[in-house]
Design a protein around this motif. Structure first.
Motif, PDB file in Angstrom:
ATOM      1  N   SER A 157       0.838  -1.307  -0.120  1.00 29.15           N
ATOM      2  CA  SER A 157      -0.068   0.004   0.006  1.00 29.15           C
ATOM      3  C   SER A 157       0.971   1.215   0.000  1.00 29.15           C
ATOM      4  O   SER A 157       1.892   1.335   0.697  1.00 29.15           O
ATOM      5  N   LYS A 158       0.348   2.251  -0.701  1.00 23.96           N
ATOM      6  CA  LYS A 158       1.233   3.540  -0.527  1.00 23.96           C
ATOM      7  C   LYS A 158       0.564   4.495   0.519  1.00 23.96           C
ATOM      8  O   LYS A 158       0.938   5.656   0.481  1.00 23.96           O
ATOM      9  N   ASN A 159      -0.491   3.776   1.297  1.00 20.85           N
ATOM     10  CA  ASN A 159      -1.276   4.576   2.228  1.00 20.85           C
ATOM     11  C   ASN A 159      -0.554   4.862   3.494  1.00 20.85           C
ATOM     12  O   ASN A 159      -0.017   3.732   4.163  1.00 20.85           O
ATOM     13  N   THR A 160      -0.435   6.061   4.025  1.00 20.59           N
ATOM     14  CA  THR A 160       0.313   6.411   5.218  1.00 20.59           C
ATOM     15  C   THR A 160      -0.680   5.650   6.572  1.00 20.59           C
ATOM     16  O   THR A 160       0.215   5.098   7.255  1.00 20.59           O
ATOM     17  N   PHE A 161      -1.673   5.442   6.436  1.00 21.08           N
ATOM     18  CA  PHE A 161      -2.342   4.979   7.390  1.00 21.08           C
ATOM     19  C   PHE A 161      -2.029   3.462   7.702  1.00 21.08           C
ATOM     20  O   PHE A 161      -1.731   3.116   8.752  1.00 21.08           O
ATOM     21  N   GLU A 162      -1.778   2.725   6.353  1.00 23.69           N
ATOM     22  CA  GLU A 162      -1.590   1.271   6.338  1.00 23.69           C
ATOM     23  C   GLU A 162      -0.068   1.203   6.901  1.00 23.69           C
ATOM     24  O   GLU A 162       0.280   0.157   7.765  1.00 23.69           O
ATOM     25  N   LEU A 163       0.902   2.232   6.402  1.00 24.60           N
ATOM     26  CA  LEU A 163       2.242   1.981   7.013  1.00 24.60           C
ATOM     27  C   LEU A 163       2.239   2.497   8.522  1.00 24.60           C
ATOM     28  O   LEU A 163       2.980   1.596   9.245  1.00 24.60           O
ATOM     29  N   LEU A 164       1.381   3.399   8.966  1.00 22.38           N
ATOM     30  CA  LEU A 164       1.518   3.293  10.713  1.00 22.38           C
ATOM     31  C   LEU A 164       0.929   2.232  11.192  1.00 22.38           C
ATOM     32  O   LEU A 164       1.566   1.884  12.337  1.00 22.38           O
ATOM     33  N   LYS A 165       0.051   1.660  10.769  1.00 22.40           N
ATOM     34  CA  LYS A 165      -0.772   0.476  11.108  1.00 22.40           C
ATOM     35  C   LYS A 165       0.633  -0.533  11.527  1.00 22.40           C
ATOM     36  O   LYS A 165       0.534  -1.476  12.414  1.00 22.40           O
ATOM     37  N   PHE A 166       1.104  -0.823  10.472  1.00 16.55           N
ATOM     38  CA  PHE A 166       1.844  -1.966  10.229  1.00 16.55           C
ATOM     39  C   PHE A 166       3.182  -1.486  11.127  1.00 16.55           C
ATOM     40  O   PHE A 166       3.664  -2.453  11.848  1.00 16.55           O
ATOM     41  N   LYS A 198       3.227   0.226  13.918  1.00 18.46           N
ATOM     42  CA  LYS A 198       2.449   0.179  15.440  1.00 18.46           C
ATOM     43  C   LYS A 198       2.331  -1.210  15.651  1.00 18.46           C
ATOM     44  O   LYS A 198       2.747  -1.551  16.825  1.00 18.46           O
ATOM     45  N   LYS A 199       2.091  -2.083  14.688  1.00 21.41           N
ATOM     46  CA  LYS A 199       1.837  -3.388  15.242  1.00 21.41           C
ATOM     47  C   LYS A 199       2.902  -4.036  15.234  1.00 21.41           C
ATOM     48  O   LYS A 199       3.164  -5.182  16.385  1.00 21.41           O
ATOM     49  N   LYS A 200       4.214  -3.633  14.595  1.00 19.91           N
ATOM     50  CA  LYS A 200       5.517  -4.376  14.746  1.00 19.91           C
ATOM     51  C   LYS A 200       6.224  -3.749  16.269  1.00 19.91           C
ATOM     52  O   LYS A 200       7.050  -4.210  16.544  1.00 19.91           O
ATOM     53  N   ASN A 201       5.707  -2.653  16.749  1.00 14.05           N
ATOM     54  CA  ASN A 201       6.538  -1.767  17.514  1.00 14.05           C
ATOM     55  C   ASN A 201       5.446  -1.026  18.568  1.00 14.05           C
ATOM     56  O   ASN A 201       5.350   0.290  18.655  1.00 14.05           O
ATOM     57  N   SER A 202       4.776  -1.807  19.255  1.00 11.88           N
ATOM     58  CA  SER A 202       3.493  -1.350  19.900  1.00 11.88           C
ATOM     59  C   SER A 202       3.997  -0.146  20.994  1.00 11.88           C
ATOM     60  O   SER A 202       3.061   0.437  21.325  1.00 11.88           O
ATOM     61  N   LYS A 203       4.985  -0.277  21.640  1.00 13.48           N
ATOM     62  CA  LYS A 203       5.418   0.447  22.690  1.00 13.48           C
ATOM     63  C   LYS A 203       6.102   1.862  22.003  1.00 13.48           C
ATOM     64  O   LYS A 203       6.366   2.697  22.890  1.00 13.48           O
ATOM     65  N   MET A 204       6.165   1.969  20.785  1.00 14.12           N
ATOM     66  CA  MET A 204       6.735   3.364  20.425  1.00 14.12           C
ATOM     67  C   MET A 204       5.741   4.372  20.175  1.00 14.12           C
ATOM     68  O   MET A 204       4.533   4.165  19.882  1.00 14.12           O
ATOM     69  N   ASN A 205       6.192   5.755  20.209  1.00 17.50           N
ATOM     70  CA  ASN A 205       5.381   6.864  19.985  1.00 17.50           C
ATOM     71  C   ASN A 205       5.799   7.175  18.766  1.00 17.50           C
ATOM     72  O   ASN A 205       6.892   7.617  18.550  1.00 17.50           O
ATOM     73  N   PHE A 206       4.849   7.503  17.813  1.00 16.50           N
ATOM     74  CA  PHE A 206       5.403   7.546  16.462  1.00 16.50           C
ATOM     75  C   PHE A 206       4.776   9.204  16.267  1.00 16.50           C
ATOM     76  O   PHE A 206       3.890   9.396  16.622  1.00 16.50           O
ATOM     77  N   PHE A 207       5.692   9.869  15.403  1.00 14.91           N
ATOM     78  CA  PHE A 207       5.313  11.423  14.982  1.00 14.91           C
ATOM     79  C   PHE A 207       5.375  11.396  13.515  1.00 14.91           C
ATOM     80  O   PHE A 207       6.576  11.039  12.948  1.00 14.91           O
ATOM     81  N   LEU A 208       4.387  11.651  12.980  1.00 13.92           N
ATOM     82  CA  LEU A 208       4.168  11.741  11.427  1.00 13.92           C
ATOM     83  C   LEU A 208       4.917  13.234  10.826  1.00 13.92           C
ATOM     84  O   LEU A 208       4.027  14.104  11.221  1.00 13.92           O
ATOM     85  N   LEU A 209       6.004  13.217  10.406  1.00 13.50           N
ATOM     86  CA  LEU A 209       6.478  14.640   9.833  1.00 13.50           C
ATOM     87  C   LEU A 209       6.064  14.927   8.605  1.00 13.50           C
ATOM     88  O   LEU A 209       6.291  14.169   7.537  1.00 13.50           O
ATOM     89  N   PRO A 219      -4.222  10.066  13.420  1.00 16.04           N
ATOM     90  CA  PRO A 219      -3.889  10.457  15.086  1.00 16.04           C
ATOM     91  C   PRO A 219      -4.072   9.487  15.843  1.00 16.04           C
ATOM     92  O   PRO A 219      -3.329   9.550  16.938  1.00 16.04           O
ATOM     93  N   ARG A 220      -4.825   8.406  15.601  1.00 10.12           N
ATOM     94  CA  ARG A 220      -4.906   7.113  16.546  1.00 10.12           C
ATOM     95  C   ARG A 220      -3.250   6.409  16.719  1.00 10.12           C
ATOM     96  O   ARG A 220      -3.003   5.726  17.566  1.00 10.12           O
ATOM     97  N   LEU A 221      -2.536   6.719  15.466  1.00 13.07           N
ATOM     98  CA  LEU A 221      -1.198   5.623  15.430  1.00 13.07           C
ATOM     99  C   LEU A 221      -0.007   6.890  15.622  1.00 13.07           C
ATOM    100  O   LEU A 221       0.870   6.181  15.854  1.00 13.07           O
ATOM    101  N   ALA A 222      -0.289   8.138  15.340  1.00 14.64           N
ATOM    102  CA  ALA A 222       0.771   9.109  15.442  1.00 14.64           C
ATOM    103  C   ALA A 222       0.475  10.579  15.551  1.00 14.64           C
ATOM    104  O   ALA A 222      -0.643  10.709  14.979  1.00 14.64           O
ATOM    105  N   LYS A 223       1.206  11.169  16.235  1.00 12.01           N
ATOM    106  CA  LYS A 223       1.084  12.672  16.196  1.00 12.01           C
ATOM    107  C   LYS A 223       1.522  13.171  15.062  1.00 12.01           C
ATOM    108  O   LYS A 223       2.578  13.004  14.493  1.00 12.01           O
ATOM    109  N   ILE A 224       0.776  14.210  14.491  1.00 19.45           N
ATOM    110  CA  ILE A 224       0.951  14.715  13.145  1.00 19.45           C
ATOM    111  C   ILE A 224       1.954  16.061  13.767  1.00 19.45           C
ATOM    112  O   ILE A 224       1.629  16.816  14.231  1.00 19.45           O
ATOM    113  N   VAL A 225       3.104  16.193  12.850  1.00 24.08           N
ATOM    114  CA  VAL A 225       3.785  17.189  13.149  1.00 24.08           C
ATOM    115  C   VAL A 225       4.219  18.130  11.758  1.00 24.08           C
ATOM    116  O   VAL A 225       4.513  17.357  10.842  1.00 24.08           O
TER     117      VAL A 225
END
Length: 177
Positions: free
Chosen positions: A88-97, A99-110, A129-135
């Protein structure tokens, strides 16, 4: 599958795009994000194709190589390509992937201010925003439109932030011209 990051990383910045070509502006916002957000690592996620743009000028492999060359002295920036894993080229799918591999990480989408203007057209944009704070990083000639965009008005204030730092008037499309 192996872990994507070292275990001690807690706050990870994600800068995605075609990087066609990568440039000093990408490094600039990566360094600002690292400092202001106290990020442990930043990942440049290179994608084969941006769904909103024409076919890239450079091949995916060339863009990955140029990005690695540009960041070889930047220990906190890593280059990744996930299109073949996510399908997928979809940002949501990337972040979901991620987050699934690294559930304890806090992600920031730049993203740049130009992307906030059309953010409401991104697939599942309200769920990001459920998966990453948007910066959002200020860019010349985009700030007013970005801060008055549909996304800026519909997203909750806690889900995104705007960084108005020194702007660099550079872009991949400008370099290609």
């Amino acid at each position: 599958m192996q872990r994507l990051f070292k275990k001690n990383y807690k706050k990870i910045g994600i800068l995605g795009g075609t990087f066609d070509p990568p440039h000093i502006g990408h490094l600039h916002i990566s360094n600002i994000a690292k400092k202001k957000l106290k990020l442990h690592n930043i990942i440049w996620v290179i994608t084969k194709q941006n769904p909103f743009k024409k076919k890239p000028y450079l091949s995916t492999q060339a863009r990955i190589k140029l990005s690695r060359d540009m960041t070889k002295n930047q220990k906190s920036i890593s280059i990744k390509y996930f299109d073949h894993k996510i399908k997928s080229k979809n940002t949501f799918e990337l972040l979901k992937f991620l987050k699934k591999k690294n559930s304890k990480m806090n992600f920031f989408l730049l993203i740049g201010a130009d992307n906030l203007i059309k953010f409401h057209k991104w697939d599942k944009w309200k769920k990001i925003p459920r998966l990453a704070k948007i910066v959002v990083f200020a860019r010349p000639n985009y700030s007013i439109k970005a801060l008055n965009s549909i996304a800026s008005k519909k997203l909750k204030k806690k889900d995104w932030m705007y960084i108005n730092s020194k702007k660099m008037n550079i872009s991949s499309s400008l370099i290609r011209k």
